[in-house]
Design a protein around this motif. Structure first.
Motif, PDB file in Angstrom:
ATOM      1  N   PRO A   1     -19.944 -23.326  11.165  1.00 22.21           N
ATOM      2  CA  PRO A   1     -20.205 -22.604   9.918  1.00 22.21           C
ATOM      3  C   PRO A   1     -20.978 -21.308  10.090  1.00 22.21           C
ATOM      4  O   PRO A   1     -20.759 -20.356   9.347  1.00 22.21           O
ATOM      5  CB  PRO A   1     -20.993 -23.623   9.082  1.00 22.21           C
ATOM      6  CG  PRO A   1     -21.520 -24.625  10.060  1.00 22.21           C
ATOM      7  CD  PRO A   1     -20.527 -24.672  11.173  1.00 22.21           C
ATOM      8  N   ARG A   2     -21.877 -21.253  11.079  1.00 21.87           N
ATOM      9  CA  ARG A   2     -22.682 -20.026  11.240  1.00 21.87           C
ATOM     10  C   ARG A   2     -21.799 -18.839  11.608  1.00 21.87           C
ATOM     11  O   ARG A   2     -21.986 -17.731  11.121  1.00 21.87           O
ATOM     12  CB  ARG A   2     -23.749 -20.261  12.311  1.00 21.87           C
ATOM     13  CG  ARG A   2     -24.764 -19.138  12.420  1.00 21.87           C
ATOM     14  CD  ARG A   2     -25.903 -19.511  13.338  1.00 21.87           C
ATOM     15  NE  ARG A   2     -26.680 -20.653  12.806  1.00 21.87           N
ATOM     16  CZ  ARG A   2     -27.732 -21.163  13.426  1.00 21.87           C
ATOM     17  NH1 ARG A   2     -28.128 -20.672  14.602  1.00 21.87           N
ATOM     18  NH2 ARG A   2     -28.390 -22.176  12.900  1.00 21.87           N
ATOM     19  N   ARG A   3     -20.787 -19.078  12.457  1.00 22.46           N
ATOM     20  CA  ARG A   3     -19.894 -18.001  12.877  1.00 22.46           C
ATOM     21  C   ARG A   3     -18.964 -17.557  11.740  1.00 22.46           C
ATOM     22  O   ARG A   3     -18.478 -16.438  11.732  1.00 22.46           O
ATOM     23  CB  ARG A   3     -19.057 -18.473  14.065  1.00 22.46           C
ATOM     24  CG  ARG A   3     -18.539 -17.354  14.932  1.00 22.46           C
ATOM     25  CD  ARG A   3     -17.643 -17.888  16.011  1.00 22.46           C
ATOM     26  NE  ARG A   3     -16.316 -18.203  15.508  1.00 22.46           N
ATOM     27  CZ  ARG A   3     -15.326 -18.704  16.238  1.00 22.46           C
ATOM     28  NH1 ARG A   3     -15.541 -19.004  17.493  1.00 22.46           N
ATOM     29  NH2 ARG A   3     -14.159 -18.938  15.716  1.00 22.46           N
ATOM     30  N   LEU A   4     -18.765 -18.444  10.787  1.00 26.31           N
ATOM     31  CA  LEU A   4     -17.821 -18.148   9.706  1.00 26.31           C
ATOM     32  C   LEU A   4     -18.496 -17.529   8.488  1.00 26.31           C
ATOM     33  O   LEU A   4     -17.812 -17.077   7.580  1.00 26.31           O
ATOM     34  CB  LEU A   4     -17.120 -19.448   9.272  1.00 26.31           C
ATOM     35  CG  LEU A   4     -16.382 -20.218  10.368  1.00 26.31           C
ATOM     36  CD1 LEU A   4     -15.806 -21.495   9.790  1.00 26.31           C
ATOM     37  CD2 LEU A   4     -15.286 -19.362  10.980  1.00 26.31           C
ATOM     38  N   MET A   5     -19.821 -17.522   8.481  1.00 23.68           N
ATOM     39  CA  MET A   5     -20.541 -17.102   7.288  1.00 23.68           C
ATOM     40  C   MET A   5     -20.220 -15.659   6.879  1.00 23.68           C
ATOM     41  O   MET A   5     -19.959 -15.371   5.711  1.00 23.68           O
ATOM     42  CB  MET A   5     -22.054 -17.251   7.512  1.00 23.68           C
ATOM     43  CG  MET A   5     -22.877 -16.990   6.259  1.00 23.68           C
ATOM     44  SD  MET A   5     -22.487 -18.149   4.941  1.00 23.68           S
ATOM     45  CE  MET A   5     -23.128 -19.663   5.650  1.00 23.68           C
ATOM     46  N   ARG A   6     -20.202 -14.745   7.865  1.00 24.93           N
ATOM     47  CA  ARG A   6     -20.002 -13.335   7.523  1.00 24.93           C
ATOM     48  C   ARG A   6     -18.626 -13.056   6.914  1.00 24.93           C
ATOM     49  O   ARG A   6     -18.536 -12.430   5.859  1.00 24.93           O
ATOM     50  CB  ARG A   6     -20.238 -12.465   8.754  1.00 24.93           C
ATOM     51  CG  ARG A   6     -20.191 -10.984   8.439  1.00 24.93           C
ATOM     52  CD  ARG A   6     -20.684 -10.150   9.598  1.00 24.93           C
ATOM     53  NE  ARG A   6     -20.663  -8.744   9.306  1.00 24.93           N
ATOM     54  CZ  ARG A   6     -21.100  -7.795  10.119  1.00 24.93           C
ATOM     55  NH1 ARG A   6     -21.621  -8.131  11.303  1.00 24.93           N
ATOM     56  NH2 ARG A   6     -21.048  -6.534   9.774  1.00 24.93           N
ATOM     57  N   PRO A   7     -17.508 -13.512   7.547  1.00 21.98           N
ATOM     58  CA  PRO A   7     -16.213 -13.265   6.910  1.00 21.98           C
ATOM     59  C   PRO A   7     -16.064 -13.979   5.572  1.00 21.98           C
ATOM     60  O   PRO A   7     -15.403 -13.464   4.661  1.00 21.98           O
ATOM     61  CB  PRO A   7     -15.200 -13.775   7.931  1.00 21.98           C
ATOM     62  CG  PRO A   7     -15.962 -14.603   8.890  1.00 21.98           C
ATOM     63  CD  PRO A   7     -17.345 -14.088   8.892  1.00 21.98           C
ATOM     64  N   ALA A   8     -16.685 -15.162   5.415  1.00 23.50           N
ATOM     65  CA  ALA A   8     -16.588 -15.876   4.143  1.00 23.50           C
ATOM     66  C   ALA A   8     -17.283 -15.091   3.034  1.00 23.50           C
ATOM     67  O   ALA A   8     -16.742 -14.939   1.920  1.00 23.50           O
ATOM     68  CB  ALA A   8     -17.197 -17.270   4.272  1.00 23.50           C
ATOM     69  N   VAL A   9     -18.477 -14.570   3.327  1.00 19.99           N
ATOM     70  CA  VAL A   9     -19.197 -13.768   2.335  1.00 19.99           C
ATOM     71  C   VAL A   9     -18.441 -12.470   2.061  1.00 19.99           C
ATOM     72  O   VAL A   9     -18.344 -12.013   0.914  1.00 19.99           O
ATOM     73  CB  VAL A   9     -20.632 -13.475   2.821  1.00 19.99           C
ATOM     74  CG1 VAL A   9     -21.321 -12.468   1.909  1.00 19.99           C
ATOM     75  CG2 VAL A   9     -21.435 -14.768   2.886  1.00 19.99           C
TER      76      VAL A   9
ATOM     77  N   VAL B   1     -10.505 -17.526   6.759  1.00 20.75           N
ATOM     78  CA  VAL B   1     -11.925 -17.772   6.504  1.00 20.75           C
ATOM     79  C   VAL B   1     -12.392 -17.007   5.270  1.00 20.75           C
ATOM     80  O   VAL B   1     -13.115 -17.550   4.418  1.00 20.75           O
ATOM     81  CB  VAL B   1     -12.768 -17.378   7.729  1.00 20.75           C
ATOM     82  CG1 VAL B   1     -14.254 -17.553   7.422  1.00 20.75           C
ATOM     83  CG2 VAL B   1     -12.383 -18.216   8.939  1.00 20.75           C
ATOM     84  N   ALA B   2     -11.987 -15.737   5.154  1.00 19.17           N
ATOM     85  CA  ALA B   2     -12.400 -14.927   4.012  1.00 19.17           C
ATOM     86  C   ALA B   2     -11.849 -15.507   2.714  1.00 19.17           C
ATOM     87  O   ALA B   2     -12.558 -15.582   1.697  1.00 19.17           O
ATOM     88  CB  ALA B   2     -11.919 -13.488   4.203  1.00 19.17           C
ATOM     89  N   MET B   3     -10.586 -15.925   2.726  1.00 20.21           N
ATOM     90  CA  MET B   3      -9.984 -16.511   1.532  1.00 20.21           C
ATOM     91  C   MET B   3     -10.661 -17.834   1.183  1.00 20.21           C
ATOM     92  O   MET B   3     -10.952 -18.109   0.015  1.00 20.21           O
ATOM     93  CB  MET B   3      -8.488 -16.721   1.745  1.00 20.21           C
ATOM     94  CG  MET B   3      -7.754 -17.160   0.478  1.00 20.21           C
ATOM     95  SD  MET B   3      -5.985 -17.388   0.733  1.00 20.21           S
ATOM     96  CE  MET B   3      -5.988 -18.920   1.677  1.00 20.21           C
ATOM     97  N   SER B   4     -10.931 -18.641   2.196  1.00 18.94           N
ATOM     98  CA  SER B   4     -11.593 -19.926   1.949  1.00 18.94           C
ATOM     99  C   SER B   4     -12.983 -19.718   1.354  1.00 18.94           C
ATOM    100  O   SER B   4     -13.401 -20.436   0.437  1.00 18.94           O
ATOM    101  CB  SER B   4     -11.691 -20.711   3.256  1.00 18.94           C
ATOM    102  OG  SER B   4     -10.415 -20.929   3.812  1.00 18.94           O
ATOM    103  N   GLY B   5     -13.709 -18.723   1.876  1.00 18.53           N
ATOM    104  CA  GLY B   5     -15.020 -18.412   1.332  1.00 18.53           C
ATOM    105  C   GLY B   5     -14.948 -18.017  -0.131  1.00 18.53           C
ATOM    106  O   GLY B   5     -15.793 -18.422  -0.945  1.00 18.53           O
ATOM    107  N   ALA B   6     -13.917 -17.242  -0.479  1.00 24.83           N
ATOM    108  CA  ALA B   6     -13.758 -16.825  -1.869  1.00 24.83           C
ATOM    109  C   ALA B   6     -13.434 -18.020  -2.773  1.00 24.83           C
ATOM    110  O   ALA B   6     -13.887 -18.082  -3.919  1.00 24.83           O
ATOM    111  CB  ALA B   6     -12.659 -15.770  -1.966  1.00 24.83           C
ATOM    112  N   TYR B   7     -12.666 -18.978  -2.255  1.00 29.81           N
ATOM    113  CA  TYR B   7     -12.325 -20.153  -3.068  1.00 29.81           C
ATOM    114  C   TYR B   7     -13.527 -21.075  -3.249  1.00 29.81           C
ATOM    115  O   TYR B   7     -13.764 -21.597  -4.349  1.00 29.81           O
ATOM    116  CB  TYR B   7     -11.151 -20.915  -2.448  1.00 29.81           C
ATOM    117  CG  TYR B   7      -9.824 -20.389  -2.932  1.00 29.81           C
ATOM    118  CD1 TYR B   7      -9.171 -20.980  -3.991  1.00 29.81           C
ATOM    119  CD2 TYR B   7      -9.250 -19.264  -2.343  1.00 29.81           C
ATOM    120  CE1 TYR B   7      -7.961 -20.475  -4.457  1.00 29.81           C
ATOM    121  CE2 TYR B   7      -8.052 -18.746  -2.797  1.00 29.81           C
ATOM    122  CZ  TYR B   7      -7.406 -19.366  -3.856  1.00 29.81           C
ATOM    123  OH  TYR B   7      -6.226 -18.851  -4.321  1.00 29.81           O
ATOM    124  N   VAL B   8     -14.292 -21.274  -2.187  1.00 31.14           N
ATOM    125  CA  VAL B   8     -15.499 -22.085  -2.313  1.00 31.14           C
ATOM    126  C   VAL B   8     -16.485 -21.401  -3.251  1.00 31.14           C
ATOM    127  O   VAL B   8     -17.084 -22.032  -4.133  1.00 31.14           O
ATOM    128  CB  VAL B   8     -16.126 -22.339  -0.932  1.00 31.14           C
ATOM    129  CG1 VAL B   8     -17.475 -23.031  -1.074  1.00 31.14           C
ATOM    130  CG2 VAL B   8     -15.196 -23.182  -0.061  1.00 31.14           C
TER     131      VAL B   8
END
Length: 304
Positions: free
Chosen positions: A59-67, A126-133
């Motif tokens: 999750p830490r590596r994915l935080m930036r693209p998700a945000v 990852v970016a799309m998933s972050g937007a959905y969450v």
């Protein structure tokens, strides 16, 4: 026969067929309206099969693209939609529809487009998933900010969020866990396209009087749809390239920032505000077809 089969699976043909059928024989929309939410739930379930659970083990590596995905979809594109709606749209029902459009996450077509147009599919996912969450929290907050508690606490809103975001994610996890995705993925494209056919046909049919007899009243909505997709996408692409980002990542950011989930927005509008509020999302969906054609040319992979 193969040519006909390919045509029936072509997204652009299906979208245009829905528009024509809705205008020519829209009387049936009253009967298909109850099928809109189940159809969208099926489409969302099929789309979220692309989201692998293994992707989120770091999750830490994915935080930036998700945000970044949340910011591009909600702050950038959502902000442009709201600003143009405030400037151009005096009709209360259309305004409601545009607020809903600004509140929904990106279109599920982002992922397959990132693959087809040589974007960065992992970043897109990852970016799309972050937007959905993020949408699970942001949709109610945006409704609270613009509509107050009147619509925030309506059971229909929570039912649709549960039906069109939470349940599809859960069901798709079950399908992947049980290994059932093989035969489903083979038919996913066609089922998705015809699911959208039913949604588009219903909304156009319910509002056919506006489309047929008062088309000039839609010009400001057409401009808004093109500005919030094509113009926003081009600006984000230019900014990403100017910052020296990887070309594939720049394409992925462009896609995330220029595509809303029009199906989800239409379902919310129909359930909460009625058919008239769904007119802006229908116009945006129709404008989305030439935008897809533009992207196919604009972001075409370079030939070797």
């Amino acid at each position: 026969m193969q040519r006909i089969w390919n045509l029936l699976r072509d997204r652009n043909f299906v979208f245009m067929a829905a528009l024509v059928c809705g205008l020519a024989a829209g009387q049936g929309a009253a009967y298909t309206q109850p099928l809109v939410i189940p159809s969208l739930a099926m489409v969302m379930t099929l789309a979220t099969l692309s989201i692998s659970g293994s992707l989120f083990r770091q999750p830490r590596r994915l935080m930036r693209p998700a945000v970044t995905g949340m910011l591009l979809s909600y702050l950038v594109q959502g902000g442009v939609i709201l600003l143009l709606a405030w400037w151009l749209v005096p009709e209360p029902a259309y305004w409601q529809g545009l607020v809903v459009l600004a509140a929904v996450p990106p279109a599920v077509v982002v992922m397959p487009l990132a693959v087809c147009l040589d974007g960065d599919p992992d970043y897109s996912l990852v970016a799309m998933s972050g937007a959905y969450v993020g949408g699970l929290l942001l949709i109610p907050l945006i409704f609270l900010a613009f509509f107050g508690g009147e619509h925030l606490f309506r059971p229909e809103l929570f039912f649709i969020i549960l039906t069109l975001i939470v349940a599809p994610m859960a069901i798709s996890r079950l399908i992947l866990w049980r290994g059932w995705e093989g035969p489903i993925l083979r038919w996913r494209g066609g089922i998705t396209n015809w699911g959208f056919f039913l949604v588009l046909y219903t909304i156009v049919g319910l509002n056919r009087q506006v489309f047929l007899h008062e088309p000039w009243q839609l010009l400001h909505l057409i401009f808004l749809a093109l500005a919030s997709t094509l113009l926003v996408g081009e600006i984000v692409l230019w900014a990403a390239r100017r910052r020296g980002l990887d070309p594939q990542r720049a394409k992925a950011m462009m896609l995330i920032a220029s595509m809303k989930n029009y199906g989800l927005a239409s379902g919310l509008c129909l359930a909460l505000f009625g058919p008239t509020a769904a007119v802006p999302t229908t116009v945006a969906t129709i404008a989305f077809v030439p935008y897809l054609l533009w992207l196919s040319w604009r972001l075409r992979p370079a030939r070797a």
